[in-house]
Design an enzyme around this catalytic site. Structure first.
Site, PDB file in Angstrom:
ATOM      1  N   ARG A 189       9.284  -6.863  10.506  1.00 31.20           N
ATOM      2  CA  ARG A 189      10.028  -5.609  10.460  1.00 31.20           C
ATOM      3  C   ARG A 189      10.967  -5.500  11.632  1.00 31.20           C
ATOM      4  O   ARG A 189      10.584  -5.705  12.772  1.00 31.20           O
ATOM      5  CB  ARG A 189       9.025  -4.438  10.499  1.00 31.20           C
ATOM      6  CG  ARG A 189       9.641  -3.070  10.663  1.00 31.20           C
ATOM      7  CD  ARG A 189      10.169  -2.550   9.352  1.00 31.20           C
ATOM      8  NE  ARG A 189      10.725  -1.218   9.491  1.00 31.20           N
ATOM      9  CZ  ARG A 189      10.075  -0.102   9.168  1.00 31.20           C
ATOM     10  NH1 ARG A 189       8.857  -0.166   8.710  1.00 31.20           N
ATOM     11  NH2 ARG A 189      10.647   1.062   9.290  1.00 31.20           N
ATOM     12  N   ARG A 198      13.807  -2.711   4.121  1.00 33.34           N
ATOM     13  CA  ARG A 198      12.802  -3.134   5.093  1.00 33.34           C
ATOM     14  C   ARG A 198      11.833  -4.156   4.502  1.00 33.34           C
ATOM     15  O   ARG A 198      11.567  -4.143   3.306  1.00 33.34           O
ATOM     16  CB  ARG A 198      12.057  -1.940   5.696  1.00 33.34           C
ATOM     17  CG  ARG A 198      11.271  -1.059   4.771  1.00 33.34           C
ATOM     18  CD  ARG A 198      12.024   0.120   4.136  1.00 33.34           C
ATOM     19  NE  ARG A 198      13.001   0.826   4.935  1.00 33.34           N
ATOM     20  CZ  ARG A 198      12.694   1.808   5.772  1.00 33.34           C
ATOM     21  NH1 ARG A 198      11.468   2.215   5.925  1.00 33.34           N
ATOM     22  NH2 ARG A 198      13.646   2.414   6.433  1.00 33.34           N
ATOM     23  N   ASP A 239       6.893  -1.400   5.127  1.00 31.36           N
ATOM     24  CA  ASP A 239       6.649  -0.051   5.603  1.00 31.36           C
ATOM     25  C   ASP A 239       5.193   0.269   5.328  1.00 31.36           C
ATOM     26  O   ASP A 239       4.737   0.091   4.185  1.00 31.36           O
ATOM     27  CB  ASP A 239       7.471   0.904   4.722  1.00 31.36           C
ATOM     28  CG  ASP A 239       8.269   1.900   5.501  1.00 31.36           C
ATOM     29  OD1 ASP A 239       8.126   1.969   6.720  1.00 31.36           O
ATOM     30  OD2 ASP A 239       9.048   2.605   4.847  1.00 31.36           O
ATOM     31  N   ASP A 281       2.838   3.552   5.761  1.00 35.76           N
ATOM     32  CA  ASP A 281       2.827   4.962   6.140  1.00 35.76           C
ATOM     33  C   ASP A 281       1.438   5.552   5.959  1.00 35.76           C
ATOM     34  O   ASP A 281       0.817   5.363   4.902  1.00 35.76           O
ATOM     35  CB  ASP A 281       3.789   5.766   5.257  1.00 35.76           C
ATOM     36  CG  ASP A 281       5.252   5.434   5.517  1.00 35.76           C
ATOM     37  OD1 ASP A 281       5.587   5.078   6.659  1.00 35.76           O
ATOM     38  OD2 ASP A 281       6.049   5.532   4.565  1.00 35.76           O
TER      39      ASP A 281
HETATM   40  N1  ROI Z   1      12.588   3.796  -1.768  1.00 32.91           N
HETATM   41  C1  ROI Z   1      11.595   3.301  -2.523  1.00 32.91           C
HETATM   42  N2  ROI Z   1      11.739   3.221  -3.848  1.00 32.91           N
HETATM   43  N3  ROI Z   1      10.412   2.897  -1.975  1.00 32.91           N
HETATM   44  C2  ROI Z   1      10.208   2.967  -0.628  1.00 32.91           C
HETATM   45  O1  ROI Z   1       9.118   2.585  -0.153  1.00 32.91           O
HETATM   46  C3  ROI Z   1      11.225   3.487   0.189  1.00 32.91           C
HETATM   47  N4  ROI Z   1      11.062   3.595   1.532  1.00 32.91           N
HETATM   48  C4  ROI Z   1      12.001   4.126   2.310  1.00 32.91           C
HETATM   49  C5  ROI Z   1      13.325   4.600   1.757  1.00 32.91           C
HETATM   50  C6  ROI Z   1      14.423   3.834   2.447  1.00 32.91           C
HETATM   51  C7  ROI Z   1      13.447   6.084   2.027  1.00 32.91           C
HETATM   52  N5  ROI Z   1      13.438   4.400   0.335  1.00 32.91           N
HETATM   53  C8  ROI Z   1      12.430   3.896  -0.427  1.00 32.91           C
HETATM   54  O2  ROI Z   1      11.777   4.250   3.605  1.00 32.91           O
END
Ligand code: ROI
Length: 163
Positions: A83, A93, A96, A98
Site C-alpha cells: 500500500r 489501492r 484497504d 477498515d
Molecule cells: N470503491 C469500491 N467499490 N470498493 C472499495 O473498497 C472502495 N474503497 C475506497 C474508495 C476509493 C472510496 N472506493 C471504493 O476507498
C-alpha cells in the site's frame, strides 16, 4: 474478547490474491482468531470512475487486541502488501483494511472512528456483512436489514467460490 468486523478492498495488483493474502494475515494476528469471512464481491469503484473495479469482502474477527493495537496491525498488513499513500483522494489501492465495527463500541479517536464513517450506505460493505452477520445491529440500534433496505445491490457482483 470482542467481535470485530473488517472491510477488505483492493483494485490493484491482483485483487483476489490481495484479499486472500490479507485474510491469511488476519488469521495469523496475535490474540485474534478469524471467525468467518464473506464471499468476494466485484464492485464498481466509488469515487473517481477511471480506476479498475474493486474486489471487496468482510471478515469477522474475535480479538483481545485493543482498537488501536488492531488498527496498527491492519496498517502493517496494508504496508506489507504494497500500500502506498497517494495524493489522489479515493484513488486505487492494493489493499484497504477498515475496522467497521468493534463490538458494540463507538470510538472517536483522531486515528479511528467506529462504526466506520461510510459503512451505512456502501453496498460493497453492507451486503458482504449481511452474508456473515444478518442479525447485526449498529451501536445506535439500527438493524443491518434497515440499512440494506436503503442501499440497492447496485454495481455489485458476488463472485463464485474459488475452486
Ligand atoms: N470503491 C469500491 N467499490 N470498493 C472499495 O473498497 C472502495 N474503497 C475506497 C474508495 C476509493 C472510496 N472506493 C471504493 O476507498
Amino acid at each position: 474478547m470482542e467481535r470485530v468486523y473488517i472491510g477488505l478492498g483492493s483494485n490493484l495488483a491482483d485483487p483476489l490474491a490481495q484479499l486472500r493474502s490479507a485474510l491469511a494475515a488476519l488469521a495469523a494476528l496475535p490474540q485474534t482468531s478469524l471467525a468467518t469471512q464473506s464471499s468476494f464481491y466485484a464492485s464498481d469503484p466509488l469515487g473517481p470512475a477511471d480506476q479498475p473495479r474493486y474486489v471487496n469482502a468482510v471478515a469477522a474477527l474475535d480479538t483481545e487486541l485493543a482498537p488501536l493495537e488492531l488498527l496498527d496491525a491492519l496498517q502493517r498488513i496494508e504496508l506489507e502488501q504494497g500500500r502506498m499513500r497517494k495524493a489522489e483522494r479515493w484513488g486505487p489501492r492494493t489493499l484497504d483494511l477498515d475496522i467497521l465495527l468493534f463490538g458494540e463500541h463507538r470510538l472517536a479517536e483522531p486515528r479511528l472512528t467506529v462504526p466506520h464513517y461510510h459503512m451505512h450506505a456502501r453496498a460493497f460493505v453492507l451486503y458482504p456483512l449481511a452474508e456473515i452477520a444478518p442479525q447485526l445491529r449498529m451501536p445506535d440500534g439500527r438493524g443491518l436489514d434497515e440499512l440494506l433496505a436503503a442501499c440497492p445491490f447496485e454495481g455489485l457482483e458476488r463472485l463464485p467460490e474459488p475452486a
